[in-house]
Scaffold this motif. Structure first.
Motif, PDB file in Angstrom:
ATOM      1  N   GLU A 176      14.861  29.373  25.766  1.00  0.00           N
ATOM      2  CA  GLU A 176      15.705  28.180  25.681  1.00  0.00           C
ATOM      3  C   GLU A 176      15.354  27.342  24.446  1.00  0.00           C
ATOM      4  N   ARG A 179      17.323  28.508  21.363  1.00  0.00           N
ATOM      5  CA  ARG A 179      18.709  28.153  21.676  1.00  0.00           C
ATOM      6  C   ARG A 179      18.956  26.675  21.392  1.00  0.00           C
ATOM      7  N   GLU A 184      20.927  31.476  19.020  1.00  0.00           N
ATOM      8  CA  GLU A 184      21.255  32.015  20.342  1.00  0.00           C
ATOM      9  C   GLU A 184      20.739  33.451  20.492  1.00  0.00           C
ATOM     10  N   ASP A 187      23.245  36.024  21.777  1.00  0.00           N
ATOM     11  CA  ASP A 187      24.316  36.447  20.872  1.00  0.00           C
ATOM     12  C   ASP A 187      23.859  37.538  19.921  1.00  0.00           C
ATOM     13  N   SER A 193      20.647  39.484  26.386  1.00  0.00           N
ATOM     14  CA  SER A 193      21.812  38.856  26.998  1.00  0.00           C
ATOM     15  C   SER A 193      22.022  39.353  28.425  1.00  0.00           C
ATOM     16  N   THR A 218      20.386  20.793  23.117  1.00  0.00           N
ATOM     17  CA  THR A 218      21.154  21.909  22.565  1.00  0.00           C
ATOM     18  C   THR A 218      22.540  21.458  22.131  1.00  0.00           C
ATOM     19  N   LYS A 222      24.159  21.170  18.349  1.00  0.00           N
ATOM     20  CA  LYS A 222      25.380  21.910  18.022  1.00  0.00           C
ATOM     21  C   LYS A 222      26.396  20.985  17.383  1.00  0.00           C
TER      22      LYS A 222
END
Length: 227
Positions: A176, A179, A184, A187, A193, A218, A222
């Protein structure tokens, strides 16, 4: 029995222990220690943990630091389910193998990428050096590659076998951090994943509950990246 958990939910192992305690239906007292305010440096907390770090537990006056040591102690005290940290020798050894590896193999690199990209600039007001940040990102990606190849592509569903354990919980909480810093793992790594989705499914609603704060970070980062 009095069980206290000193934690900050920005801390990966703090989140893992919080989720573990809640899912195990442990009767415990949550003691928040705000790292951003430096509460771990106070005399009051230093008297509890001379290392000035979280998480820490206090169990009937017995104080113990370090998340892995805490997990093993809780198991011996029969405070967490055997299925999450089995007492069967070989399976427990396989989990311990990962717990020993993850400190420097995974945690260090995910945490340092988050620190250099997010934490240090927040406290200093200075943007990270591009070359330095790329170096930490490269080492983190290498750690994720190793995690996927050697721990998730071993013919089993989870880190230490076909049953979810504390090894998966600690690993998921570590991932985390990158992220939250805008990288990510899910991804970029198909194996991660597929595995990662199973961990919150098993530990919810407590997994999501423990990640409210880090998820806000997060989303904030972003949004900032789009500006």
């Amino acid at each position: 029995m009095v069980l206290k958990l000193y934690l900050d939910l920005m801390s990966q192992p703090s989140r893992a222990l919080y989720i573990l305690f809640k899912s195990a239906k442990c009767d415990f007292e949550k003691k928040l220690v705000d790292l951003r305010k430096g509460e771990h440096f106070t005399d009051e907390f230093t008297a509890i943990n001379r290392l000035q770090k979280v998480p820490v537990i206090e169990h009937d006056g017995f104080i113990l630091t370090e998340s892995v040591a805490i997990i093993k102690y809780l198991s011996r005290e029969n405070l967490i389910p055997d299925v999450l940290y089995p007492k069967e020798s070989k399976l427990q050894a396989r989990i311990d193998e990962f717990l020993e590896w993850q400190h420097l193999g995974l945690r260090q690199h995910c945490a340092m990428f988050f620190r250099v990209k997010i934490l240090d600039p927040t406290f200093t007001g200075k943007a990270p050096d591009v070359k330095t940040l790329l170096g930490y990102e490269k080492r983190m990606i290498s750690a994720l590659e190793t995690f996927e190849k050697h721990w998730l592509q071993n013919g089993t569903q989870f880190v230490a076998g076909d049953t979810i354990t504390v090894a998966d919980l600690l690993a998921a909480c570590e991932l985390e951090q990158p992220r939250a810093a805008g990288y990510e793992p899910a991804d970029n790594f198909k194996g991660i994943s597929t595995w990662w989705k199973k961990v919150p499914e098993h530990f919810n609603p407590y997994y999501d509950e423990a990640h409210v704060v880090i998820n806000k970070v997060t989303e904030k980062n972003k949004l900032a990246a789009k500006l």
